[in-house]
Design a protein around this motif. Structure first.
Motif, mmCIF file in Angstrom:
data_model
loop_
_atom_site.group_PDB
_atom_site.id
_atom_site.type_symbol
_atom_site.label_atom_id
_atom_site.label_comp_id
_atom_site.label_asym_id
_atom_site.label_seq_id
_atom_site.Cartn_x
_atom_site.Cartn_y
_atom_site.Cartn_z
ATOM 1 N N TYR A 30 1.161 -1.188 -0.354
ATOM 2 C CA TYR A 30 -0.134 -0.088 -0.233
ATOM 3 C C TYR A 30 0.517 1.424 -0.050
ATOM 4 C CZ TYR A 30 -3.700 3.338 2.031
ATOM 5 O OH TYR A 30 -4.439 4.451 1.809
ATOM 6 N N PHE A 130 -8.395 -4.156 5.007
ATOM 7 C CA PHE A 130 -8.368 -2.642 4.587
ATOM 8 C C PHE A 130 -9.598 -2.035 4.742
ATOM 9 C CE2 PHE A 130 -8.560 1.074 1.328
ATOM 10 C CZ PHE A 130 -7.439 1.629 1.520
ATOM 11 N N LEU A 165 -3.694 -3.231 -6.172
ATOM 12 C CA LEU A 165 -2.801 -4.227 -4.652
ATOM 13 C C LEU A 165 -3.433 -5.583 -4.593
ATOM 14 C CD1 LEU A 165 -3.603 -1.050 -2.405
ATOM 15 C CD2 LEU A 165 -1.089 -1.646 -3.491
#
Length: 175
Positions: A30, A130, A165
């Motif tokens: 990230y 997340f 990601l």
């Protein structure tokens, strides 16, 4: 707006996404995809009263996935571990001031929700999590169509970041 006050509300949509990597690995990925804000570089533009096109160019150069990290809490684990809570957790303020300007010009109140607040923590299954609130919901609460449209653009940019990601993109974020 007339003198007085106005009340606006919205139904937040918290996106809590399971990541199939460890906290440490996902945090590293990230932070590579969303690099830190370089205050020195941007302040140099302000100091020389640069044209906005220079700001846009620097943001394109520095934010390959449309976002920069403006602030991070650092891992909260050491402090929370004192209370017996051993999980990793890092909060971030992630954004793009050139995107924020597209809303600010219509109403500075948009800055209540910009930059976006995100979080990475340990997940319940050994992976990471997340978490982010869906941008269009917050920005839409301001009641200005042009600001809501930028919020929808931010939804798409967050979806693109998540895809980069290689984590699940929640339904309704990219359409």
């Amino acid at each position: 707006m007339e003198r007085g006050w106005a009340e606006r509300g919205y139904h937040a949509r918290c996106l809590d996404i399971s990541v199939d990597r460890s906290f440490e690995e996902f945090r590293r990925q990230y932070e590579q995809a969303v690099p830190p804000y370089d205050a020195e570089a941007f302040n140099a533009l302000v100091a020389r009263n640069a044209p906005w096109d220079d700001v846009l160019a620097l943001m394109r150069e520095r934010a390959p996935h449309d976002f920069l990290i403006y602030w991070s809490s650092g891992d909260l684990r050491p402090m929370m571990n004192l209370a017996g809570d051993p999980r990793h957790c890092v909060e971030y303020l992630m954004g793009n001031h050139t995107t924020a300007e597209r809303m600010f010009r219509h109403d500075p109140a948009a800055m209540l929700y910009a930059p976006l607040r995100t979080m990475i923590s340990d997940g319940p299954d050994g992976g990471a999590r997340f978490i982010i609130e869906q941008p269009s919901r917050a920005f839409g609460s301001l009641g200005v169509d042009a600001i809501h449209e930028v919020g929808v653009d931010l939804d798409r940019e967050v979806a693109a970041l998540l895809a980069h990601l290689q984590v699940p993109v929640p339904a309704g974020l990219s359409d």
